[in-house]
Write an enzyme that holds these catalytic residues in place. Structure first.
Site, PDB file in Angstrom:
ATOM      1  N   GLN A  78       0.732  -1.323   0.129  1.00 36.80           N
ATOM      2  CA  GLN A  78      -0.063   0.084  -0.101  1.00 36.80           C
ATOM      3  C   GLN A  78       0.806   1.233   0.004  1.00 36.80           C
ATOM      4  O   GLN A  78       0.433   2.289  -0.219  1.00 36.80           O
ATOM      5  CB  GLN A  78      -0.890   0.167   1.376  1.00 36.80           C
ATOM      6  CG  GLN A  78      -2.053  -1.063   1.176  1.00 36.80           C
ATOM      7  CD  GLN A  78      -2.856  -1.007   2.396  1.00 36.80           C
ATOM      8  OE1 GLN A  78      -2.704  -1.399   3.409  1.00 36.80           O
ATOM      9  NE2 GLN A  78      -3.893  -0.090   2.278  1.00 36.80           N
ATOM     10  N   HIS A 163      -7.402  -9.346   5.410  1.00 35.88           N
ATOM     11  CA  HIS A 163      -7.317  -8.309   4.470  1.00 35.88           C
ATOM     12  C   HIS A 163      -6.065  -7.746   3.999  1.00 35.88           C
ATOM     13  O   HIS A 163      -5.881  -7.559   3.075  1.00 35.88           O
ATOM     14  CB  HIS A 163      -8.222  -6.927   5.456  1.00 35.88           C
ATOM     15  CG  HIS A 163      -8.257  -5.736   4.647  1.00 35.88           C
ATOM     16  ND1 HIS A 163      -9.253  -5.264   4.014  1.00 35.88           N
ATOM     17  CD2 HIS A 163      -7.302  -4.955   4.229  1.00 35.88           C
ATOM     18  CE1 HIS A 163      -9.056  -4.079   3.272  1.00 35.88           C
ATOM     19  NE2 HIS A 163      -7.769  -3.789   3.590  1.00 35.88           N
ATOM     20  N   HIS A 167      -3.668  -8.007   0.696  1.00 40.15           N
ATOM     21  CA  HIS A 167      -2.736  -6.847  -0.019  1.00 40.15           C
ATOM     22  C   HIS A 167      -1.378  -7.547  -0.422  1.00 40.15           C
ATOM     23  O   HIS A 167      -0.786  -6.961  -1.491  1.00 40.15           O
ATOM     24  CB  HIS A 167      -2.423  -5.711   1.146  1.00 40.15           C
ATOM     25  CG  HIS A 167      -3.665  -4.824   1.062  1.00 40.15           C
ATOM     26  ND1 HIS A 167      -3.915  -3.825   0.062  1.00 40.15           N
ATOM     27  CD2 HIS A 167      -4.317  -4.557   2.129  1.00 40.15           C
ATOM     28  CE1 HIS A 167      -4.978  -3.124   0.384  1.00 40.15           C
ATOM     29  NE2 HIS A 167      -5.325  -3.276   1.779  1.00 40.15           N
TER      30      HIS A 167
END
Ligand code: K2U
Ligand code: ZN
Length: 201
Positions: A78, A163, A167
């Site tokens: 991210q 979650h 990623h």
């Protein structure tokens, strides 16, 4: 050569503190958080071969970025770093609680039960949608000192781990949303391109 008491105390302090950083929002966080549509989010992360000070420094910078964005989890892709590293802090308002650092995490088993939970993502601001996932996961990983760890998680921790691990594989929670209408509506409302979603199943 015997280590002085002070040296031992410092080492103990370092080990205990690991990668703790102040849990405050910074004006200029260390990293920008990449957003849906940016190919950076779709590139799989590589395993970390050696857990050294540079890995701990990266974890600290990710934590500062996560607290600044009011998140409870953050994965290295991210922030544009393709390494298998994620940080989690379910108690961002409790300075005494240590955050978690998971290096080269692997889910070794999923529980049979499933849960529906409304997820959000720091890379997809303003979009909140239901995602169905297993309620319990067993995960192995290295911690910030390189020690092998094994954890069984349920509740919000299990949800967050799944979650964040998505990623690491270039998967975003919107790829797992089954309610097409709500998905299209919310993405449109927030100005995201529907084509950026890679629906799974
Ligand atoms: O973008 C991220 O990976 C951070 C995620 C982590 C997360 C997603 C879904 C469910 C749990 C955690 C969030 O944006 S952090 C924001 C947040 C805060 C409190 C509760 C749930 C999500
Ligand atoms: Zn996310």
């Amino acid at each position: 050569m015997a280590r002085s008491f002070a040296q031992m105390a410092r080492t103990a302090e370092q080990v205990n503190r690991g990668v703790q950083v102040p849990k405050v929002a910074m004006d200029n966080p260390p990293f920008p958080i990449h957003k849906l549509g940016d190919q950076v989010l779709r590139k799989p992360a590589k395993r970390i071969s050696k857990v050294d000070e540079s890995v701990r420094e990266l974890a600290r910078a990710m934590l500062r970025t996560m607290y600044s964005a009011k998140g409870i989890g953050l994965a290295a892709p991210q922030v544009g770093v393709h390494k298998q590293l994620l940080v989690i802090d379910l108690e961002p308002d409790n300075e005494a609680a240590a955050p978690m650092v998971l290096i080269n995490p692997e889910i070794t088993s999923f529980g049979a039960a499933i849960d529906t939970y409304e997820e959000g993502c720091l890379s997809i601001p303003g979009v909140y949608l239901d995602v169905v996932r297993p309620s319990v996961v067993e995960v192995t990983f290295r911690d910030e000192m390189g020690r092998p760890q094994k954890l069984q998680a349920d509740g919000l921790l299990a949800r967050c781990i799944q979650h964040e691990m998505d990623h690491l594989n270039g998967v975003l929670f919107v790829d797992r949303v089954s309610d097409e209408l709500s998905l299209n509506e919310e993405l449109k409302e927030q100005g995201f391109d529907r084509a950026a979603v890679r629906t799974i199943r």
